[in-house]
Write a protein that holds these residues in place. Structure first.
Motif, short mmCIF file in Angstrom:
data_model
loop_
_atom_site.label_atom_id
_atom_site.label_comp_id
_atom_site.label_asym_id
_atom_site.label_seq_id
_atom_site.Cartn_x
_atom_site.Cartn_y
_atom_site.Cartn_z
N GLN A 170 33.42 23.97 60.55
CA GLN A 170 33.29 22.64 59.93
C GLN A 170 31.90 22.06 60.19
O GLN A 170 31.32 21.39 59.33
N VAL A 171 31.36 22.33 61.37
CA VAL A 171 30.01 21.87 61.72
C VAL A 171 28.98 22.63 60.90
O VAL A 171 28.01 22.04 60.39
N VAL A 172 29.17 23.93 60.75
CA VAL A 172 28.25 24.74 59.95
C VAL A 172 28.20 24.23 58.51
O VAL A 172 27.13 24.09 57.92
N GLU A 173 29.36 23.91 57.95
CA GLU A 173 29.40 23.40 56.58
C GLU A 173 28.75 22.03 56.46
O GLU A 173 28.01 21.76 55.51
N ALA A 174 28.99 21.16 57.42
CA ALA A 174 28.33 19.84 57.40
C ALA A 174 26.82 19.99 57.46
O ALA A 174 26.08 19.29 56.75
N LEU A 175 26.34 20.90 58.30
CA LEU A 175 24.91 21.12 58.43
C LEU A 175 24.33 21.71 57.15
O LEU A 175 23.22 21.35 56.72
N ARG A 176 25.06 22.63 56.52
CA ARG A 176 24.61 23.20 55.24
C ARG A 176 24.41 22.10 54.20
O ARG A 176 23.38 22.07 53.49
N ILE A 177 25.37 21.21 54.12
CA ILE A 177 25.29 20.14 53.13
C ILE A 177 24.16 19.17 53.47
O ILE A 177 23.39 18.75 52.59
N GLU A 178 24.05 18.78 54.73
CA GLU A 178 22.95 17.91 55.15
C GLU A 178 21.60 18.47 54.74
O GLU A 178 20.71 17.73 54.33
N ARG A 179 21.44 19.78 54.89
CA ARG A 179 20.15 20.42 54.63
C ARG A 179 19.96 20.83 53.18
O ARG A 179 18.94 21.42 52.82
N GLY A 180 20.93 20.54 52.34
CA GLY A 180 20.79 20.81 50.92
C GLY A 180 20.73 22.28 50.58
O GLY A 180 20.00 22.69 49.68
#
Length: 305
Positions: A170-180
């Protein structure tokens, strides 16, 4: 309730640490196609958007393979395996990618075969912790999966580094989205032009020879415009965002749809990705279908050219 709050606190700590220090996570299932034969390098080099002459032995090079009209067939990671080349893509693309690669093999000495990387056997390490030379010395593959340099390493190597805990996905996905960072099946599809989602910055060499789709890609660069761009969107704390929410402007005109969304666990705010018209309104809102309630959005960054 306490168990849920404890989980949220742990996710918040992981996300904050991943932003500043980096982290590690187990790679999901991947499609890996091996190209072998005398002409494998020349053939693949003529099909993709990167110059494979720049590929080092211990790295994976991001590239695209396109249709003749410049639209995506697949985003790829390409690396050496001895004298062969390995092409990594999303597993859902197995049939279409193999067909695309086979289409242009005429009299070339090229053989395609499917590799089967063991599920859960490879870990990606990224950020500051990836700067340690031990990852290279122990056979890691240099690759950028999270927008920064990192290493793919065997999980057995990770097991000897007990102090490095794996990130929750879930953290990996949030970071992916944050970083575009766009993902196939979400922000990327067969209708995507690479410059719409920022892949022109990471997956294309503009100073190389011909490949299918190059004419369109070069023309887009010369005119400097695509009609739509990938955006990151943020909401206020306590205002979650969801995939499928409509994006409307101040005149209540729908201009797009949220594609991927996640919670920023440390703030409670929502973060999302959407592909919006280049000429967008400055005031945007998210709205769930069949409701009138709206959530104000802020746009943090625009990707593409």
């Amino acid at each position: 309730m306490k168990e849920f709050e404890g989980k949220q606190d742990e996710l918040a700590i992981q996300l904050r640490r991943a932003r500043t220090e980096g982290g590690a996570f187990i790679l999901p299932p991947r499609l890996v196609v091996r190209l072998s034969g005398r002409d494998a390098f020349r053939y693949l080099n003529g099909q993709v958007t990167r110059d494979l002459g720049r590929l080092s032995k211990n790295e994976a090079l991001p590239a695209c393979i396109l249709t003749p009209k410049g639209k995506l067939c697949a985003p790829l990671l390409i690396r050496y395996a001895g004298d062969d080349l390995l092409v990594e893509a999303d597993p859902i693309l197995e049939g279409s990618l193999l067909a695309r690669l086979e289409r242009y093999i005429v009299s070339d000495d090229v053989t395609l075969s499917i590799e089967s990387p063991g599920e859960g056997e490879t870990v990606h390490v990224f950020g500051m912790i990836a700067s340690d030379e031990k990852w290279k010395e122990q056979g890691g593959i240099l690759v950028s999966r999270m927008g920064v340099p990192g290493w793919d390493v065997g999980k057995t190597l990770m097991d000897t580094n007990q102090s490095l805990k794996l990130l929750d996905l879930q953290v990996v996905e949030a970071l992916r989205i944050e970083r575009g960072i766009p993902s196939w099946g979400s922000e990327l599809s067969e209708e995507t032009l690479p410059p719409e989602v920022g892949l022109d910055r990471t997956h294309i060499d503009y100073d190389r020879g011909c490949y299918p789709g190059q004419e369109t890609i070069s023309r887009l660069r010369s005119i400097g415009r695509v009609r739509r761009l990938l955006h990151t969107l943020h909401s206020l704390p306590g205002s979650p965002l969801y995939a499928g929410m409509h994006i409307i402007d101040e005149e209540k005109k729908e201009i797009g749809t949220i594609i991927s969304a996640a919670e920023q666990f440390d703030t409670g705010a929502g973060v999302a990705l959407a592909i919006l018209p280049r000429e967008k309104s400055d005031t945007l809102f998210a709205r769930l279908p069949l409701t009138d309630a709206t959530t104000p959005l802020s746009i943090m960054e625009i990707y593409g050219s």
